[in-house]
Design an enzyme around this catalytic site. Structure first.
Site, PDB file in Angstrom:
ATOM      1  N   GLU A 268     -22.345 -32.177  24.841  1.00 12.97           N
ATOM      2  CA  GLU A 268     -21.550 -32.591  23.670  1.00 12.97           C
ATOM      3  C   GLU A 268     -21.751 -34.080  23.509  1.00 12.97           C
ATOM      4  O   GLU A 268     -21.165 -34.881  24.240  1.00 12.97           O
ATOM      5  CB  GLU A 268     -20.085 -32.251  23.891  1.00 12.97           C
ATOM      6  CG  GLU A 268     -19.825 -30.766  23.853  1.00 12.97           C
ATOM      7  CD  GLU A 268     -18.342 -30.462  23.757  1.00 12.97           C
ATOM      8  OE1 GLU A 268     -17.653 -31.082  22.937  1.00 12.97           O
ATOM      9  OE2 GLU A 268     -17.894 -29.621  24.530  1.00 12.97           O
ATOM     10  N   CYS A 302     -16.188 -39.955  19.052  1.00 12.34           N
ATOM     11  CA  CYS A 302     -17.487 -39.494  18.564  1.00 12.34           C
ATOM     12  C   CYS A 302     -17.384 -38.952  17.139  1.00 12.34           C
ATOM     13  O   CYS A 302     -18.390 -38.855  16.442  1.00 12.34           O
ATOM     14  CB  CYS A 302     -18.098 -38.477  19.517  1.00 12.34           C
ATOM     15  SG  CYS A 302     -17.011 -37.091  19.829  1.00 12.34           S
TER      16      CYS A 302
END
Ligand code: ADP
Length: 498
Positions: A268, A302
């Site tokens: 991820e 993010c």
């Protein structure tokens, strides 16, 4: 004289009871090498905690404990698992003030974000409790009348979770709960920036909830010493999956190693998220959304927006409203409940942000607001006229920065948005939701939101990247990432092979 009890609403958050040792096989241990390291508060720059500095030997001990605990945990009945996850949710709820205070002090996140994350962790724990009872396979059709054919999901073994600092408690908890719910045991290597909130507090809550020894283990380490712990993960046969949440360069390196050692990996990673403002958008709404999406958590999530691509007729109005909103955002001490933009995580992050802004300016960009800093608190910064070859125009920078660019039409917006190689998330603002949906479907990203923020985060939803933003998903889909499908048949009669 007895002191009056303080009302829970007005009491200051208690000083967090900070776990600061390694957690291996159900015990809190000093590091084998006997060393510790200081974790600094990003706002005060004072020591927040002195934490045991683990090394390879400690990681090996943690892997051995997780391997020993695996079989029993995998076979633990769903009701027992459900009860453990639900008890952990109660522990998290009871500790919410202390944990929120620790998050603010260790990572510099705002008090509001810290509180919000506590809610998220509880939701995640309730989901994990429910996953315990989910069916784990299918009964298949077979061409042979007497054959009973099934596809069943099996846990992998030991999962090594490498956690980041920027997701506060949400990402570390997620990186533990999904593998556990799928029946694996876990060794966590938390970020050196936040070993307490990105690992040790998770272990301590699970310990209090009654999780068996060895099911979760945490090995923090000093800055620059992740390598030997990762070596222990890759060298061990018991570790079957590297579960990484972090930056693209580190993820790339870890995925290469996983390829060589044939370990499953879940990556991820970051991205370069863009907000498309179409020519029929409500420009005031789009600007406020752009501002919050870019500057929330000082641009260190993010999912933050890095670039806004705005239809040319709306460009001036968008920029004006964005700059006006950015200037109103309260900056400073994250302990102040009003603060929205607090400190960056460390000096290195500030230097990189400053250097990338300077590079863009040297190449012709204009800073319309922000650019400065007070300690590690950087002002929300809006840049325009940024040339395509300035790093800030195509690489994620963990800082409160937003690049704005005018585009001629939806096609140009899509070409730019899809031109980065990354694909984490994106958003489209349009007055016509069907048009927004059409554009959203053409964006290459793991999630796209029409008329809401890229920060959209619901824990049962499949959040994750495509292309260079990695693979793996949050939510129920994550069970697939942390299990194998086994085809299992039982023959009732006698069947010739051919
Ligand atoms: P950031 O720079 O934002 O901290 P990283 O990708 O470097 O992002 O960090 C995410 C996680 O990756 C942290 O737990 C960090 O310690 C870990 N990490 C960094 N370098 C390595 C490495 N060589 N091997 C294993 N883990 C690493």
């Amino acid at each position: 004289m007895a002191t009056e009890p303080t009302s829970p609403d007005t009491a200051p958050a208690a000083a967090p009871a900070l776990p600061n040792k390694l957690f291996i096989d159900g015990e809190w241990r000093e590091a084998a090498g006997g060393r510790t390291f200081a974790v600094l508060d990003p706002y005060t720059r004072e020591t927040f905690a002195e934490v045991a500095a683990g090394g390879k030997e400690d990681a090996q001990a943690a892997i051995a404990a997780a391997a020993k605990a695996f079989e029993e945990w995998a076979a633990t009945p769903p009701e027992a698992k459900r009860r453990l996850f639900q008890r952990a949710a109660d522990v998290v709820d009871r500790r919410r003030k202390e944990t929120a205070a620790a998050l603010v002090a260790e990572t510099g996140c705002s008090a509001g974000f810290a509180e919000h994350m506590q809610d998220g962790v509880q939701v995640n724990l309730h989901h994990a409790a429910a996953w315990a009872y989910e069916p784990r396979g299918q009964v298949l059709q077979s061409n042979y009348a007497n054959t009973y054919s099934t596809a069943v999901r099996r846990p992998l073994g030991v999962v090594a979770s490498i956690t980041p600092w920027n997701g506060g408690s949400i990402l570390p908890w997620r990186s533990v709960l999904s593998p556990l719910a799928a029946g694996n045991t876990v060794v966590v290597k938390p970020s050196e920036e936040s070993p307490v909130t990105a690992g040790l507090l998770v272990a301590s809550a699970l310990e209090e909830a009654g999780f068996p020894a060895g099911v979760v283990n945490v090995v923090p380490h000093a800055p620059g010493e992740a390598g030997p712990i990762a070596d222990a993960f890759y060298e061990s046969d018991a570790v079957r999956c590297i579960n990484f949440i972090g930056s693209v360069p580190t993820g790339r390196m870890l995925a290469e190693r996983a390829g060589r050692t044939l370990k499953r990996s879940v990556m991820e990673l970051g991205g370069f998220n863009q907000l498309l403002v179409l020519d029929d958008a409500d420009v005031g709404y789009a600007a406020v959304m752009g501002s919050l999406s870019a500057f929330f958590h000082q641009g260190q999530v993010c999912l933050n927006v890095r670039k806004a691509l705005v239809a040319r007729p709306l460009y001036d109005a968008f920029v004006e409203a964005l700059v006006a909103h950015a200037k109103t955002l309260p900056t400073g001490d994250p302990r102040d409940p009003a603060t929205i933009v607090g400190p960056l995580i460390n000096e290195r992050a500030l230097e990189m942000a400053q250097q990338r802004v300077q590079e863009a300016v040297d190449k012709g960009a204009r800073v319309l607001t922000g650019g400065g800093h007070d300690g590690l608190v950087m002002e929300p910064t809006v840049l325009v006229d940024v040339p395509d070859d300035a790093t800030i125009a195509y690489e994620e920078t963990f800082a409160p920065l937003l690049v704005v660019r005018a585009v001629d039409d939806d096609e140009e917006a899509l070409r730019i948005a899809n031109g980065t190689g990354y694909g984490l998330t994106g958003a489209v603002v349009s007055g016509d939701r069907y048009r927004g949906f059409e554009v959203a479907q053409r964006m290459q990203a793991g999630s796209v939101h029409v008329n809401t923020s890229t920060l959209n985060d619901e824990l049962h939803a499949p959040i994750g990247g495509v292309r260079d933003s990695g693979w793996g998903r949050s939510g129920p889909q994550s069970i697939d990432d942390f299990s194998d499908v086994i085809w299992l048949t039982v023959e009732g009669g006698r069947r010739p092979i051919w």
